[in-house]
Design an enzyme around this catalytic site. Structure first.
Site, PDB file in Angstrom:
ATOM      1  N   PRO A 168       0.811  -1.218   0.000  1.00 41.59           N
ATOM      2  CA  PRO A 168       0.000   0.000   0.000  1.00 41.59           C
ATOM      3  C   PRO A 168       0.844   1.268   0.000  1.00 41.59           C
ATOM      4  O   PRO A 168       1.615   1.501   0.921  1.00 41.59           O
ATOM      5  CB  PRO A 168      -0.820  -0.124   1.300  1.00 41.59           C
ATOM      6  N   GLU A 169       0.707   2.026  -1.045  1.00 43.29           N
ATOM      7  CA  GLU A 169       1.321   3.346  -1.103  1.00 43.29           C
ATOM      8  C   GLU A 169       0.182   4.367  -1.033  1.00 43.29           C
ATOM      9  O   GLU A 169      -0.954   3.992  -0.776  1.00 43.29           O
ATOM     10  CB  GLU A 169       2.153   3.487  -2.392  1.00 43.29           C
TER      11      GLU A 169
END
Length: 287
Positions: free
Chosen positions: A2-3
């Site tokens: 997850p960015e």
DNA sequence: TTCTTTGTTCCGGA
DNA sequence: GTCCGGAACAAAGA
């Protein structure tokens, strides 16, 4: 992985489904996340109402009446919504990983609207931290973060000011969360490809145009990714299986030895290691 | 058994 | 003091 875009997608879907809901019960299967969850955690969250859910960089922030719940998803953390009535799991995250195993469900947060937030994390590198609202401005995790890449102040002026006298390569600069906050390995690789800039270039010898173009591409790819993730979670009546489609738009990430996707280019994507991170780029068109 | 994956932190050297 | 990169760390799957 997850960015920023993935965290934003999760935030939006959570906001839509559980904003203003009240926490009525919590069950913890495994306290040993990146930071051990204290015994007092459950008790201090019961009866708290979720007033707002915001995001800073890759952090999710639940604003409760007198408390702040700070969540980081680490590298494999997922927030799922489960309908209490029939135990059906609905996705809130962008994940193209449909192989979610319940043995990695570590935290259940039951709400008064019939939904349960489930925290699932294979690697357990994510964390939950609770603060008093009055301490908000003093949270160390948030205090040291650089500006948001989608904000107006992330521009060529800011870039040039911070890059003066620095020698760091451009990839590491973009990965540096105190410079700009929210990019991870995937989007940095992709943004450099779009900008035709080799990752090993020193950050202080990019031309003004290259900097402008790079900043523009970063914003563009983040917005695009958010829009794609959003589309995969728009209908929560569908069951598990529905997933984000980001990976089909990757141009270089995980494309070692594949032909460069630029029509005019005959290069092949190369994989190198920069600061212990896999780095993918096209040696022919990224100069 | 070894390698890979991630963001973050720490440490030594320049 | 500052900057930089490498290593370590967490856990699990291939």
């Amino acid at each position: 992985m997850p960015e920023l875009p993935e965290v934003e997608v999760v935030r939006r879907s959570l906001f839509q489904m559980i904003n203003k809901a009240k926490i009525i019960a919590i069950k913890i299967n495994n306290r040993n996340l990146r930071y051990k969850i204290p015994k007092t955690f459950c008790k201090s969250l019961i009866n708290e109402k979720i007033l707002k859910i915001s995001r800073r960089s890759k952090y999710l922030i639940f604003h409760l009446k007198k408390k702040i719940l700070l969540i980081h998803l680490g590298m494999s953390g997922k927030l799922l919504l489960l309908r209490n009535r029939d135990n059906a799991i609905f996705k809130t995250s962008f994940y193209y990983d449909t192989n979610i195993k319940s043995k990695h469900n570590h935290i259940y947060i039951k709400l008064n609207n019939g939904l349960v937030i489930v925290y699932n994390d294979v690697r357990r590198f994510g964390f939950f931290k609770l603060y008093k609202t009055v301490q908000f401005k003093h949270i160390t995790f948030l205090k040291k973060l650089g500006i948001e890449p989608l904000s107006k102040i992330f521009n060529v002026h800011y870039f040039e000011k911070l890059v003066q006298n620095r020698k760091k390569n451009i990839k590491n600069l973009l990965m540096d969360q105190t410079f700009v906050s929210g990019l991870g390995n995937i989007y940095v690789n992709e943004a450099l490809f779009l900008s035709k800039i080799a990752p090993i270039r020193s950050c202080n010898n990019l031309s003004k145009n290259e900097k402008k173009n790079l900043i523009l591409n970063i914003k563009k790819i983040l917005k695009f990714a958010i829009s794609k993730g959003g589309s995969s979670v728009k209908d929560f009546k569908d069951t598990l299986g529905e997933s984000g489609k980001f990976q089909q738009f990757f141009r270089v990430y995980d494309k070692k030895n594949k032909k460069c996707s630029r029509i005019s280019c005959k290069g092949r994507i190369k994989k190198i290691i920069i600061s212990n991170r896999s780095t993918f780029y096209c040696p022919s068109c990224q100069i």
